[in-house]
Scaffold this motif. Structure first.
Motif, PDB file in Angstrom:
ATOM      1  N   GLY A  70       0.904  -1.099   0.050  1.00 34.91           N
ATOM      2  CA  GLY A  70       0.110  -0.102   0.028  1.00 34.91           C
ATOM      3  C   GLY A  70       0.921   1.322   0.078  1.00 34.91           C
ATOM      4  O   GLY A  70       1.922   1.263   0.584  1.00 34.91           O
ATOM      5  N   PHE A  71       0.396   2.355  -0.627  1.00 34.88           N
ATOM      6  CA  PHE A  71       1.159   3.559  -0.591  1.00 34.88           C
ATOM      7  C   PHE A  71       0.165   4.794  -0.347  1.00 34.88           C
ATOM      8  O   PHE A  71      -0.977   4.641  -0.500  1.00 34.88           O
ATOM      9  N   LEU A  72       1.212   6.164  -0.174  1.00 31.35           N
ATOM     10  CA  LEU A  72       0.468   7.259   0.052  1.00 31.35           C
ATOM     11  C   LEU A  72       0.686   7.951  -1.466  1.00 31.35           C
ATOM     12  O   LEU A  72       1.913   8.478  -1.434  1.00 31.35           O
ATOM     13  N   ASP A  73      -0.122   8.287  -2.296  1.00 28.90           N
ATOM     14  CA  ASP A  73       0.174   9.317  -3.220  1.00 28.90           C
ATOM     15  C   ASP A  73       0.021  10.680  -2.638  1.00 28.90           C
ATOM     16  O   ASP A  73      -0.904  11.336  -2.284  1.00 28.90           O
ATOM     17  N   LEU A  74       1.290  11.366  -2.671  1.00 24.91           N
ATOM     18  CA  LEU A  74       1.430  12.632  -1.761  1.00 24.91           C
ATOM     19  C   LEU A  74       0.598  13.678  -2.625  1.00 24.91           C
ATOM     20  O   LEU A  74       0.364  14.755  -2.006  1.00 24.91           O
ATOM     21  N   ASP A  75       0.764  13.465  -3.986  1.00 24.89           N
ATOM     22  CA  ASP A  75       0.036  14.789  -4.787  1.00 24.89           C
ATOM     23  C   ASP A  75      -1.293  14.729  -4.579  1.00 24.89           C
ATOM     24  O   ASP A  75      -1.870  15.630  -4.489  1.00 24.89           O
ATOM     25  N   ALA A  76      -1.884  13.617  -4.666  1.00 27.80           N
ATOM     26  CA  ALA A  76      -3.513  13.281  -4.577  1.00 27.80           C
ATOM     27  C   ALA A  76      -3.730  13.110  -3.185  1.00 27.80           C
ATOM     28  O   ALA A  76      -5.095  13.226  -3.232  1.00 27.80           O
ATOM     29  N   ALA A  81      -3.276   1.147  -3.662  1.00 29.22           N
ATOM     30  CA  ALA A  81      -2.607   0.055  -3.814  1.00 29.22           C
ATOM     31  C   ALA A  81      -2.592  -1.016  -2.688  1.00 29.22           C
ATOM     32  O   ALA A  81      -1.578  -1.547  -2.261  1.00 29.22           O
ATOM     33  N   VAL A  82      -3.748  -0.752  -1.827  1.00 25.74           N
ATOM     34  CA  VAL A  82      -3.774  -1.926  -0.619  1.00 25.74           C
ATOM     35  C   VAL A  82      -4.100  -3.119  -1.161  1.00 25.74           C
ATOM     36  O   VAL A  82      -5.232  -3.370  -1.338  1.00 25.74           O
ATOM     37  N   GLY A  90      -7.376 -11.038   6.181  1.00 27.00           N
ATOM     38  CA  GLY A  90      -7.835 -11.253   7.398  1.00 27.00           C
ATOM     39  C   GLY A  90      -6.944 -11.500   8.468  1.00 27.00           C
ATOM     40  O   GLY A  90      -7.486 -11.794   9.730  1.00 27.00           O
ATOM     41  N   LEU A  91      -5.652 -11.427   8.353  1.00 32.70           N
ATOM     42  CA  LEU A  91      -4.756 -11.826   9.479  1.00 32.70           C
ATOM     43  C   LEU A  91      -4.008 -10.396   9.877  1.00 32.70           C
ATOM     44  O   LEU A  91      -2.919 -10.475  10.546  1.00 32.70           O
ATOM     45  N   GLY A  92      -4.482  -9.222   9.314  1.00 30.19           N
ATOM     46  CA  GLY A  92      -4.144  -7.945   9.943  1.00 30.19           C
ATOM     47  C   GLY A  92      -2.959  -7.226   8.997  1.00 30.19           C
ATOM     48  O   GLY A  92      -2.707  -6.038   9.305  1.00 30.19           O
ATOM     49  N   ALA A  93      -2.519  -7.721   7.895  1.00 28.21           N
ATOM     50  CA  ALA A  93      -1.406  -7.354   7.350  1.00 28.21           C
ATOM     51  C   ALA A  93      -1.942  -5.810   6.264  1.00 28.21           C
ATOM     52  O   ALA A  93      -1.025  -4.849   6.526  1.00 28.21           O
ATOM     53  N   ALA A  94      -2.999  -5.936   5.756  1.00 25.92           N
ATOM     54  CA  ALA A  94      -3.542  -4.910   5.243  1.00 25.92           C
ATOM     55  C   ALA A  94      -4.047  -3.764   6.427  1.00 25.92           C
ATOM     56  O   ALA A  94      -3.682  -2.512   6.012  1.00 25.92           O
ATOM     57  N   SER A  95      -4.385  -4.159   7.529  1.00 26.68           N
ATOM     58  CA  SER A  95      -4.539  -3.130   8.537  1.00 26.68           C
ATOM     59  C   SER A  95      -3.143  -2.435   9.111  1.00 26.68           C
ATOM     60  O   SER A  95      -3.204  -0.946   9.205  1.00 26.68           O
ATOM     61  N   LEU A  96      -2.228  -3.093   9.078  1.00 26.58           N
ATOM     62  CA  LEU A  96      -0.815  -2.570   9.338  1.00 26.58           C
ATOM     63  C   LEU A  96      -0.415  -1.666   8.091  1.00 26.58           C
ATOM     64  O   LEU A  96       0.300  -0.531   8.579  1.00 26.58           O
ATOM     65  N   ILE A  97      -0.628  -2.012   6.868  1.00 30.20           N
ATOM     66  CA  ILE A  97      -0.403  -1.265   5.907  1.00 30.20           C
ATOM     67  C   ILE A  97      -1.208   0.118   5.968  1.00 30.20           C
ATOM     68  O   ILE A  97      -0.406   1.123   5.653  1.00 30.20           O
TER      69      ILE A  97
END
Length: 156
Positions: A70-76, A81-82, A90-97
């Motif tokens: 996952g990323f932060l688009d600084l411009d927008a 992309a998570v 369901g194991l928490g990876a996306a939540s951590l991202i």
């Protein structure tokens, strides 16, 4: 799991995570033809540039395998992309991202984050405080057609 910044050398692996997540998670939201066109095996040339230009995070499991992105688009000022490997859903990876992206946005003084969610991921983002702003279509140059998505917003 451990969160770290992605390296340019992670580009193809991040792309593979994306594709597996879309092929599995979106299979009930989009037709098979759309998903096939939307998920080519080879990462586009711009994938490396995105990783280099933006705060792009990856989650690693205990053995060091990348399992989510996952990323932060600084411009927008958007979350992008998570994606999580299906076997890690369901194991928490996306939540951590998502937590890492939100922390980065706060550190940079952003007051609001936005994102476009696929229909299957809407409830995940709602659990993390995002609110729906309605359904819209997004043109995918890879799928070569409009895709339904949910616009979402979070006040930081």
């Amino acid at each position: 799991m451990k969160i770290k910044r992605a390296q340019v050398s992670d580009a193809q692996e991040c792309w593979n995570i994306r594709n597996q997540a879309i092929r599995h998670g979106c299979r009930h939201s989009y037709t098979p033809d759309v998903i096939t066109a939307w998920t080519p095996d080879t990462a586009p040339a711009g994938q490396s540039e995105v990783i280099a230009a933006f705060p792009f995070f990856v989650a690693k499991n205990g053995s060091g395998r990348l399992v989510a992105t996952g990323f932060l688009d600084l411009d927008a000022q958007t979350v992008e992309a998570v994606f999580t490997l299906p076997e890690y859903t369901g194991l928490g990876a996306a939540s951590l991202i998502l937590d890492a992206v939100k922390a980065e946005a706060r550190q940079r003084g952003m007051a609001v984050l936005r994102l476009s969610s696929t229909p299957n991921a809407q409830s995940f983002y709602e659990k993390h405080g995002f609110e729906s702003q309605g359904v819209r279509t997004f043109y995918s140059s890879l799928a070569q057609q409009d895709l339904c998505c949910i616009e979402m917003i979070l006040a930081l």
